[in-house]
Structures are given as structure tokens and as C-alpha cells.
Enzyme design. Structure first.
Site, PDB file in Angstrom:
ATOM      1  N   GLY A  56       9.531  12.151  20.558  1.00  0.00           N
ATOM      2  CA  GLY A  56      10.670  12.883  20.003  1.00  0.00           C
ATOM      3  C   GLY A  56      11.295  12.171  18.825  1.00  0.00           C
ATOM      4  N   GLY A  75      17.533  12.711  15.691  1.00  0.00           N
ATOM      5  CA  GLY A  75      18.400  12.128  16.702  1.00  0.00           C
ATOM      6  C   GLY A  75      18.059  10.704  17.081  1.00  0.00           C
ATOM      7  N   GLY A  89      15.481   9.478  18.680  1.00  0.00           N
ATOM      8  CA  GLY A  89      14.110   9.068  18.427  1.00  0.00           C
ATOM      9  C   GLY A  89      13.898   8.643  16.991  1.00  0.00           C
ATOM     10  N   SER A  99      20.296   9.735  31.064  1.00  0.00           N
ATOM     11  CA  SER A  99      21.582  10.217  30.580  1.00  0.00           C
ATOM     12  C   SER A  99      22.668   9.868  31.590  1.00  0.00           C
ATOM     13  CB  SER A  99      21.529  11.746  30.396  1.00  0.00           C
ATOM     14  OG  SER A  99      22.806  12.321  30.297  1.00  0.00           O
ATOM     15  N   TYR A 152      19.118  20.394  33.743  1.00  0.00           N
ATOM     16  CA  TYR A 152      19.109  19.231  32.835  1.00  0.00           C
ATOM     17  C   TYR A 152      19.452  17.974  33.625  1.00  0.00           C
ATOM     18  CZ  TYR A 152      20.494  15.998  29.136  1.00  0.00           C
ATOM     19  OH  TYR A 152      20.619  14.886  28.331  1.00  0.00           O
TER      20      TYR A 152
END
Length: 311
Positions: free
Chosen positions: A24, A28, A30, A153, A178
Site C-alpha cells: 500500500g 498515506g 505506505g 489500529s 474494520y
């Protein structure tokens, strides 16, 4: 202020000669991670779903960093066939891997199924990274100070793994699933540490979380309500991706870090700040959850690690 609270990307040691894979990496966290690692001399493989976007990113990075060692390879983590193709291609061209940063993700989409019929967030965040790590584990074992950094997260602390409804067939809520996927990341990172340690492997497993960062995954979620909440109302509170990436950069490069460490921001509520050691949710360290998720993941991905049970 402690040494850890002062840590910035400028303190990353020279990474010349080290090979990194960052999933990714076109935006952002990554992209910030790939930029910082290449700036310190690392050879970075940008593992991305959109190769054309990846090539544009590499061109921009090289414009700022002439001579940067960067390559783009296609990887769709929600498709296990793509994961296998990526791993085979990397193996064909590289004899070792030093650091794998399991970073890529999506956030709170409407219920969507992966190519293999799994709920998209669970597939991309957990199953894809589980398979990728397992398929590259022997390359990592040949690496110098080899590490797997799995990005979870703060929301892992709100998660619950619905073993009886993983795909949300009976009930689907975007943020709940999520949270489930981010708890799965945390459980995986913890289990990987325990199993690698039991096997006497040189590979270390570390976890990181970015706090609240104003990235595309947060502000561009396809669900209108969450796009409004995170993109309009909460965005001003989020830290820049360059700051949000510090915990995973710290986990990937800080000399002497022990396997099993979990790195997050130092500020109030772990929402922002410099990287420090933080605590996992009890659910992420639960032995039965870990065993059950590991066995399920090996079955669903058909990737067998051959590591001893963590128990």
C-alpha cells in the site's frame, strides 16, 4: 522527554543494502514509509494494486531523491492469487528480504467480497498479509536483522472476531468489520512473534499503529457517513502521514527492538505523537483466539507456516 519521545525519521540509521517490501505504498502511511526508507538508502519494493499509480509515485520520489532504489510490483492483497504471484516474482529476483511492512488497507466500505469470497477488509488486512508473510518467510530468514511489521489500529481495541460470521452474511456493519480486521492484524502479529520465538527463528514480528492520521484511507472511505465524520469533522485533528508513519518506521528500523513489541504514538489517547511502546488489547493476546485465528487463516489461505504452536 525520553529518547523515544524525541525520535523522528531523521534518526533512522543508514539502510543501504537492505531490502524492504511496503504494501500500500502509493499514498498515506505506505508512501511516507517508502519515502523515509529510500531517503536513508533502503531498496524499497512498492507493493501496490495500481501499477500505473505506483510508477508515478516512483517518478516523483526519484525527482526528490535521485538515485533512490525503488521498484514497483503489483499486489492485490484481497486476491490470494495475486499474493502468490507477487511472492513468486519477488523470489525470482531477490535472494533475501530484510523487512516486510504489512501496511495496506481499506476502511469501512459497503459489504464487498474478495475474489475468494471473503469480506473485503478481513481479506485485504489480514488474510492477504498472513499469506504474504508466510510465502516470504524463508526470504526473511535470510535477511539482515529481519523483521515483519504489521500495522494495526487503535480500533483493534474495539474489535471482536466473528468466527461464526466472518463474511458478514448475517449482519454487516462497515466499522465493526474494520475493527475486526484490525484486531486480526494484532492477533496475527502477536502469534507470529510467539511462533517465531518458539521456532528459534531470527525473524522478529513487531506491531505498530499510527494513531489518528489524515490519510486517504480515513478521509476517502466509500461510506458517506464515515467520509463525512472522518473527512470533514475529524480531519483537522489528524496528524500528517509523515508523522503517522513514525511508529511503523521505528518498528522497522530501530536497532535492538525486541520481537513482540507494539509501537504507537506517545500523545494523549495514542492519537498522535512520537513513537513509544504501547499495550495490546487483552483480546489480541488471548491464546485461544490466537490459536483459532491462526488455524483458520492457514486453512483459508492454504499457506502453511510450519511453525510450532505458540501455546
Amino acid at each position: 522527554m525520553t529518547e523515544h519521545q524525541k525520535w523522528t525519521a531523521e534518526q533512522i540509521p543508514d539502510q543501504t543494502g537492505r531490502l524492504f517490501v511496503v504494501t500500500g505504498a502509493t499514498s498515506g502511511l505506505g508512501l511516507a514509509t517508502a519515502r523515509a526508507l529510500s531517503h536513508r538508502g533502503g531498496h524499497v519494493v512498492l507493493a501496490v494494486r495500481d501499477e500505473e499509480k505506483g510508477r508515478r509515485v516512483v517518478a516523483e520520489l526519484r525527482a526528490d531523491q535521485p538515485g533512490a532504489r525503488l521498484e514497483v510490483r503489483r499486489l492485490d492483497l484481497a486476491d490470494l492469487a495475486s499474493v502468490r504471484a507477487f511472492a513468486a516474482g519477488l523470489r525470482a529476483d531477490h535472494g533475501r528480504l530484510d523487512v516486510l511492512v504489512n501496511n495496506a488497507g481499506v476502511m469501512a466500505p459497503p459489504r464487498t467480497l474478495s475474489a475468494q469470497g471473503h469480506e473485503l477488509q478481513f481479506a485485504a488486512h489480514h488474510l492477504g498479509h498472513f499469506a504474504l508473510t508466510g510465502l516470504l518467510l524463508d526470504l526473511l530468514a535470510e535477511g539482515r536483522d529481519p523483521r515483519v511489521v504489521t500495522v494495526t489500529s487503535l480500533n483493534h481495541r474495539r474489535g471482536r472476531i466473528r468466527f461464526d460470521d466472518l463474511a458478514g452474511e448475517r449482519h454487516y456493519a462497515p466499522m465493526a468489520f474494520y475493527n475486526q480486521s484490525k484486531l486480526a492484524n494484532a492477533v496475527f502479529g502477536r502469534q507470529l512473534y510467539l511462533r517465531l520465538t518458539a521456532a528459534g527463528s531470527p525473524v522478529r514480528s513487531l506491531l505498530a499503529h499510527p494513531g489518528f492520521s489524515a490519510t486517504d484511507i480515513v478521509t476517502g472511505t466509500p461510506t458517506a457517513l464515515y467520509r463525512f465524520l472522518f473527512g470533514r469533522l475529524a480531519r483537522p485533528l489528524g496528524q500528517h502521514p509523515d508523522r503517522g508513519a513514525l511508529p511503523q518506521l521505528y518498528a522497522a528500523t530501530r536497532p535492538g527492538l525486541a520481537s513482540g513489541e507494539f509501537i504507537g504514538p506517545s500523545g494523549p489517547g495514542e492519537l498522535r505523537g512520537a513513537p513509544v511502546r504501547v499495550a495490546l488489547a487483552p483480546a489480541a493476546a488471548d491464546a485461544e483466539t490466537g490459536r483459532r485465528l491462526w488455524e483458520l487463516s492457514e486453512r483459508l489461505t492454504e499457506v502453511r507456516y510450519g511453525l510450532p504452536d505458540a501455546g
